[in-house]
Design an enzyme around this catalytic site. Structure first.
Site, short mmCIF file in Angstrom:
data_model
loop_
_atom_site.label_atom_id
_atom_site.label_comp_id
_atom_site.label_asym_id
_atom_site.label_seq_id
_atom_site.Cartn_x
_atom_site.Cartn_y
_atom_site.Cartn_z
CG ASP A 75 6.56 24.86 -32.97
OD1 ASP A 75 6.38 26.04 -33.30
OD2 ASP A 75 6.29 23.90 -33.70
CB CYS B 163 4.51 -0.18 1.63
SG CYS B 163 3.40 -1.39 2.35
CB CYS C 228 -0.95 0.02 1.20
SG CYS C 228 -0.11 0.20 2.78
CG ASP D 111 3.55 25.36 -35.53
OD1 ASP D 111 3.83 26.50 -35.95
OD2 ASP D 111 3.89 24.31 -36.10
CG ASP E 286 5.45 20.60 -36.64
OD1 ASP E 286 5.81 21.75 -36.32
OD2 ASP E 286 5.52 20.17 -37.80
#
Length: 737
Positions: free
Chosen positions: A628, A16, A13, A434, A624
């Site tokens: 940029d 831990c 959990c 862009d 892309d």
């Protein structure tokens, strides 16, 4: 300072992982430590002059966990382990698989329940010592099936970092020890049934929970084992065709650029490559989420991660395996799995103190009811309070939701570098797009106008094509796709200078050549140029004269406008930022219905625009390429469209491989759904503990309302599973195509 990464087993959990972090961070040698519950991976930065990894591993083992390196298939064993422990572990490994443990635990528990409750309801009668002895033996067997709870729980308690296993260990041990008085007192009440039911229900819950974790982890990691994949490598000979060339099997990680490989039907292509021989179809869904196969033939470029469907292909690797698209994606997936979202910080802080507080509350409640009634009743209250508390629900609330969200995003070709970016995307208020390569599909050279009659069109094209061959920009792709490129000759060039957002210049045959927009040309040439039309215009020139004009036209992606409409319905504003000229930018913006646009924006201009916007809005930048990158890094969160020649821009937080604009909206909607799911999980976990812990303590005892320890065990298991099942709903997230 030295950094190291390793895996930690036996964590159950969030308490831990938080406990390990707290315990190590208190040490003077530890500068920083991060432990991730679901991926089981830890990253530590420590002072190697004060300690070493062996000592750190030994410290973690004392807490009840098993650290190990990635290269090992199982956790390393402690050298000082007792011989008895080794024998038990060896027996369990060979004869008691997790499934067998669960079956034996359930079987033993059912028999104990029948013996315990059957006589109570008058169903049958068995001599006390017989029934007591059978229940004692079966309880010991069931406790052995769940012995991990005791080993980890008490070790963590001694290390002052108790967690859920500590609660189970303390409560069931207390009930079991109290039940042993039946050896001397036949009239004493035995809690063997409660002990067995608690352990069995927790084992069942953990089994279902672990299955869900593995399912989500497998989905999120694409089931790709790059470093273990075997491939066939060819050693071509001049007198042999590729189909007759002998092959050798090598590991995919050893593939180098230029290696020739044989890809059989059904095999995954593990390195970026180009087809030398063969035609066929590929399944690229693991990379870009595209469900339809794509056709490839000789000279076709292929992204790694694609699956060859129906024919034998001979390919040449265009990159080393460790630099391929697949390797990049696996890195992104790993980063995403090992990161934490900011929203998880609250759960981490609560989980860190939750178990100690619960133990104190259980002791207080037990002492209170012992004073009012008797020890047996007080013990029942003590056990119920410990068992019903559920730190697992808190710890799983965030990572399980994010894990399933990442598996969904990966399947549609969108990869989040971190959980932080997944959360940040759902909080945006403005998107800056862009234009070229993002909202538009690509460029095509529509017209070549010659100003130098001494050179023919092919020769002029050769010069421009030579300059663009040094770039991977979308404009370079337009030149590569033009019919004249089939007959083009590349000239030797030197002193190449690529000026972002403007153009390229170089020496060809000792003559300087320029290829770029009007601002890139020498002032004496650009001053006399006529106004540009609504298209992208490039000029090829020497320092003294303009040789040619190239007109390019871009096309809007089919899903660009529907995407903007979906974003508008969510009250997300957007703008267009382009390095293109004003007429063309204005034309594209008008067709898309974008009222706010910026033209002729250089990288520094894009940064300035984003810097202004982030002062008042949560900005998401979509681009892309390299142009940029500065703006992508500056925005609150960002995405980049990746391609074969432009792998995952380092500045972007989200990488989109499928080239679909609608993926932006899908990712945004998925982010919002994930955050809502996390809030639901956290809300349920908090409300569950706030409501049930007081009830288990006997808050309504004045009305005769008390919770039985067996009901508490059931409620605790259900609470954890409820969080897991709620997170699994994200698997049904609807993707708009």
């Amino acid at each position: 300072m030295k950094e190291a990464s390793f895996y930690i087993e036996q964590m159950t959990c969030q308490a831990c992982s938080s406990g390990i972090e707290r315990a190590l961070s208190r040490k003077s040698f530890c500068q920083s430590i991060e432990v991730h519950l679901l991926s089981k991976k830890a990253h530590i930065c420590y002072d190697e002059t004060q300690t070493n990894l062996e000592a750190i591993f030994a410290f973690i083992r004392k807490m009840g966990y098993e650290p190990h390196f990635e290269e090992t298939t199982s956790p390393t064993n402690v050298q000082n382990t007792f011989v008895l422990n080794k024998l038990i572990e060896s027996f369990d490994e060979h004869f008691l698989s997790p499934k067998r443990r669960l079956i034996l635990s359930i079987t033993g528990t059912l028999i104990v329940l029948i013996l315990s409750w059957g006589e109570m309801f008058g169903l049958f009668s068995i001599p006390f010592m017989w029934s007591y002895s059978i229940m004692l033996i079966l309880s010991l067997m069931v406790m052995h099936m769940g012995r991990g709870f005791y080993i980890r729980g008490f070790k963590a308690l001694l290390a002052r970092s108790p967690h859920m296993d500590s609660l189970i260990a303390i409560s069931t041990t207390s009930a079991f020890l109290y039940s042993l008085q039946g050896i001397f007192n036949p009239h004493a009440h035995a809690y063997f049934d409660s002990v067995c039911v608690i352990i069995t229900l927790v084992l069942v819950g953990k089994s279902i929970e672990e299955g869900s974790k593995k399912d989500a982890l497998c989905s999120a990691s694409l089931l790709l084992g790059l470093h273990q994949k075997q491939v066939q490598k060819l050693h071509p000979a001049e007198n042999l065709s590729l189909s007759n060339t002998p092959c050798e099997d090598i590991l995919a990680e050893h593939i180098k650029e230029g290696d020739i490989l044989k890809i059989l039907p059904g095999e995954m292509i593990v390195v970026d490559c180009v087809v030398l021989e063969g035609d066929g179809s590929l399944d690229t869904s693991a990379i870009n989420g595209e469900s339809l196969p794509i056709l490839v033939r000789t000279d076709s470029s292929i992204l790694s991660g694609s699956i060859n469907l129906d024919s034998v292909l001979f390919v040449r690797a265009t990159k080393d395996a460790k630099e391929s698209t697949l390797a990049q994606i696996l890195t992104l997936v790993q980063q995403g799995l090992e990161s934490k979202a900011p929203i998880a910080q609250l759960a981490d802080r609560v989980a860190g103190v939750f178990v100690p507080i619960v133990i104190c509350l259980a002791l207080i409640a037990g002492a209170f009811w012992w004073g009012l009634r008797d020890f047996e009743f007080a013990l029942s209250i003590f056990v119920a309070t410990l068992v019903i508390s559920c730190p697992c629900a808190l710890g799983l609330a965030t990572p399980m939701a994010i894990l399933y969200a990442q598996s969904v995003s990966n399947k549609m070709g969108v990869f989040f570098k971190s959980a932080k970016s997944l959360q940040a995307l759902g909080e945006i208020t403005h998107i800056a797009f862009d234009k070229t390569g993002t909202l538009t599909e690509g460029l095509e050279i529509t017209e070549i106008t010659l100003f130098d009659t001494a050179k023919d069109k092919q020769e002029i094209f050769n010069l421009a094509y030579t300059l663009e061959s040094s770039s991977h920009h979308i404009i370079a792709k337009a030149f590569a796709n033009h019919p004249l490129s089939k007959k083009a000759t590349l000239y030797p060039m030197s002193c190449v200078e690529n000026v972002l957002g403007r153009g390229i210049k170089a020496l060809i045959n000792n003559t300087p050549y320029f290829l770029g927009n009007s601002d890139f040309l020498p002032p004496t040439l650009s001053a006399n140029l006529p106004p540009q039309e609504d298209k992208i215009t490039l000029f090829l020139a020497t320092p003294s004269r303009i040789l040619a004009q190239f007109s390019l036209q871009d096309y809007i992606k089919p899903d660009a406008k529907p995407t903007l409409e979906q974003l508008k319905s969510k009250q997300i504003s957007y703008s267009l930022i382009s390095g293109d000229n004003l007429p063309n930018t204005q034309k594209i913006a008008k067709r898309l219905g974008i009222s706010e646009f910026y033209a002729k924006a250089l990288p520094e201009d894009k940064m300035r625009i984003i810097r202004q916007k982030i002062q008042t809005q949560k900005v998401f930048m979509v681009g892309d390429g390299i142009n940029d990158a500065p703006a992508l890094a500056l925005a609150h969160t960002s995405a980049a469209f990746a391609s074969l020649h432009d792998i995952a821009t380092q500045s972007a937080d989200i990488i989109i491989y499928n080239q679909k604009v609608m993926s932006i909206y899908n990712a945004y909607a998925l982010s919002q759904a994930t955050i809502l799911n996390i809030k639901q999980n956290l809300g349920f976990a908090f409300c569950y503990n706030i409501a049930f812990i007081p009830l288990a303590m006997g808050a309504l005892g004045g009305f005769g309302v008390f919770l039985h320890p067996m009901f508490c065990a059931f409620a605790m298991s259900v609470s954890s599973l409820s969080v897991v099942f709620n997170a699994m709903r994200l698997k049904r997230f609807k993707i708009i195509s």
